[in-house]
Design an enzyme around this catalytic site. Structure first.
Site, PDB file in Angstrom:
ATOM      1  N   ASP A 107       5.880   5.164   5.254  1.00  0.00           N
ATOM      2  CA  ASP A 107       5.885   3.787   5.393  1.00  0.00           C
ATOM      3  C   ASP A 107       5.447   2.766   4.055  1.00  0.00           C
ATOM      4  O   ASP A 107       5.915   3.096   3.085  1.00  0.00           O
ATOM      5  CB  ASP A 107       5.216   3.501   6.734  1.00  0.00           C
ATOM      6  CG  ASP A 107       5.215   1.809   7.006  1.00  0.00           C
ATOM      7  OD1 ASP A 107       6.296   1.477   8.047  1.00  0.00           O
ATOM      8  OD2 ASP A 107       4.408   1.240   6.804  1.00  0.00           O
ATOM      9  N   ARG A 108       4.086   2.131   4.221  1.00  0.00           N
ATOM     10  CA  ARG A 108       3.666   1.412   3.174  1.00  0.00           C
ATOM     11  C   ARG A 108       3.125   2.420   2.057  1.00  0.00           C
ATOM     12  O   ARG A 108       3.561   2.238   1.072  1.00  0.00           O
ATOM     13  CB  ARG A 108       2.612   0.748   3.574  1.00  0.00           C
ATOM     14  CG  ARG A 108       2.880  -0.202   4.579  1.00  0.00           C
ATOM     15  CD  ARG A 108       3.946  -1.412   4.369  1.00  0.00           C
ATOM     16  NE  ARG A 108       3.541  -2.183   3.410  1.00  0.00           N
ATOM     17  CZ  ARG A 108       4.480  -3.199   2.691  1.00  0.00           C
ATOM     18  NH1 ARG A 108       5.672  -3.067   3.197  1.00  0.00           N
ATOM     19  NH2 ARG A 108       4.056  -3.724   1.527  1.00  0.00           N
ATOM     20  N   HIS A 152       8.203  -8.671  10.980  1.00  0.00           N
ATOM     21  CA  HIS A 152       6.701  -8.854  10.495  1.00  0.00           C
ATOM     22  C   HIS A 152       6.965  -8.947   8.908  1.00  0.00           C
ATOM     23  O   HIS A 152       6.066  -9.538   8.253  1.00  0.00           O
ATOM     24  CB  HIS A 152       6.020  -7.638  10.793  1.00  0.00           C
ATOM     25  CG  HIS A 152       6.852  -6.469  10.341  1.00  0.00           C
ATOM     26  ND1 HIS A 152       7.888  -6.058  10.711  1.00  0.00           N
ATOM     27  CD2 HIS A 152       6.236  -5.464   9.599  1.00  0.00           C
ATOM     28  CE1 HIS A 152       8.327  -4.644  10.318  1.00  0.00           C
ATOM     29  NE2 HIS A 152       7.332  -4.556   9.408  1.00  0.00           N
ATOM     30  N   TYR A 212       2.045  -6.777   2.347  1.00  0.00           N
ATOM     31  CA  TYR A 212       3.404  -7.200   2.631  1.00  0.00           C
ATOM     32  C   TYR A 212       3.737  -8.308   1.613  1.00  0.00           C
ATOM     33  O   TYR A 212       4.934  -8.332   1.350  1.00  0.00           O
ATOM     34  CB  TYR A 212       3.362  -7.424   4.018  1.00  0.00           C
ATOM     35  CG  TYR A 212       3.552  -6.124   5.158  1.00  0.00           C
ATOM     36  CD1 TYR A 212       4.963  -5.939   5.407  1.00  0.00           C
ATOM     37  CD2 TYR A 212       2.319  -5.510   5.258  1.00  0.00           C
ATOM     38  CE1 TYR A 212       5.028  -4.681   6.195  1.00  0.00           C
ATOM     39  CE2 TYR A 212       2.574  -4.315   6.150  1.00  0.00           C
ATOM     40  CZ  TYR A 212       4.040  -4.009   6.399  1.00  0.00           C
ATOM     41  OH  TYR A 212       4.092  -2.898   7.267  1.00  0.00           O
ATOM     42  N   HIS A 272       9.371   6.610  14.290  1.00  0.00           N
ATOM     43  CA  HIS A 272       8.727   6.284  12.902  1.00  0.00           C
ATOM     44  C   HIS A 272       7.490   6.895  12.606  1.00  0.00           C
ATOM     45  O   HIS A 272       7.320   7.626  11.551  1.00  0.00           O
ATOM     46  CB  HIS A 272       8.330   4.773  13.074  1.00  0.00           C
ATOM     47  CG  HIS A 272       7.600   4.226  11.790  1.00  0.00           C
ATOM     48  ND1 HIS A 272       8.535   4.425  10.548  1.00  0.00           N
ATOM     49  CD2 HIS A 272       6.615   3.869  11.372  1.00  0.00           C
ATOM     50  CE1 HIS A 272       7.625   3.843   9.590  1.00  0.00           C
ATOM     51  NE2 HIS A 272       6.682   3.344  10.036  1.00  0.00           N
TER      52      HIS A 272
END
Length: 294
Positions: A107-108, A152, A212, A272
């Site tokens: 992910d990030r 988001h 983000y 995920h």
């Protein structure tokens, strides 16, 4: 009591002016760095890290802005650029006496790992990326009502102020939504782990939003410059990914192949949070990656 990775030491490691990364370190052997995603901390790697520590030095930091790591202010929009966060990873491994290392991110953390692979190919020997697309490609594939799945991203892309206030007003609801919606195996996130994630995120709303927000600005500029220059990942790359392409209408393997000539792309059937939902599958994929010649 806060959950921890059994057998790992927790350290505070300075990586930049005023920024320390809280890092779990365990095992011995060639180094493997594992970077967590949203809305989590290094704890998401607890099963995979314990497996790999049998024959590797495993390094699991909280990214800057997350967990117990430093959360610097972001006055000019660069503090949470993935280029900055990738430099943290290099500084971390140097501080731990490792010049070269394998790197995996979810992910990030995968976006940070991707940038580290592009910016520091002399340091990253092998690269694994879990359930993301490169930032530039991610924005390109979001269209129409199907883009609602990524609401988001758009919320946190807004200028400072409103997103932070909205999220802080219902932090557990906001972050808990993703922990619930993105898993196919809720039991993989036991109550104490889920509570630890929520507490960490609740205390980090401004820095998470800044991370983000960078992906809607400076990170896309860096990706575009590299794509225009034809820059690609030089090391062996493994990508594990849900079948988002089927849902959103793109060929994920083709998008990754444009960045990674030496690519193995696998579509997974778990949710995920694959390092927690299918840790044996993830550990096996990482071990196979480490056997490939660079």
């Amino acid at each position: 009591m806060t959950p921890a990775i059994p057998g790992f030491d927790l350290r505070r490691v300075p990586v930049a002016d005023g920024v320390e990364l809280t890092t779990a370190v365990g095992g011995s052997g060639s180094p493997v760095v594992l970077l967590h995603g949203f809305p989590q901390t290094h704890l998401m790697w607890r099963h995979v890290a314990a497996d790999l520590a049998a024959d590797h030095t495993v390094i699991c930091p909280d990214l800057r802005g997350y967990g117990a790591s430093g959360k610097p202010a972001d006055p000019d929009g660069t503090a949470y650029a993935k280029r900055t966060m990738a430099a943290d990873v290099v500084a971390l491994t140097e501080a731990l006496s490792h010049e070269r290392f394998a790197l995996a991110g979810h992910d990030r953390g995968a976006l940070v790992a991707f940038r580290a692979g592009l910016d520091h190919p002399e340091r990253v020997t092998h690269l694994a990326l879990l359930d993301v697309l490169p930032t530039l490609d991610m924005w390109d594939v979001l269209h129409g009502t199907s883009a609602a799945v990524a609401f988001h991203l758009y919320l946190m892309a807004q200028p400072p102020g409103l997103p932070e206030r909205m999220i802080a007003a219902a932090a557990d609801d906001f972050f808990g939504f993703f922990l619930d919606a993105w898993t196919r195996a809720p039991e993989a996130l036991p109550a104490d782990v889920r509570a630890a994630y929520l507490a960490a995120c609740r205390a980090a709303v401004p820095s998470i939003v800044a991370d983000y927000r960078a992906s809607a600005g400076i990170d896309t500029a860096h990706d575009r410059a590299d794509r225009d220059a034809g820059k690609r990942l030089a090391m062996p790359v493994t990508v594990l990914q849900q079948d988002w392409g089927a849902a959103l209408g793109y060929d994920a393997a083709a998008l990754w192949r444009a960045w990674a000539p030496d690519l193995r792309h696998t579509t997974v059937t778990c949710g995920h949070f694959m390092a927690e939902e299918a840790p044996q599958e993830v550990a096996k994929a990482l071990r196979e990656l480490l056997t490939r010649a660079g």
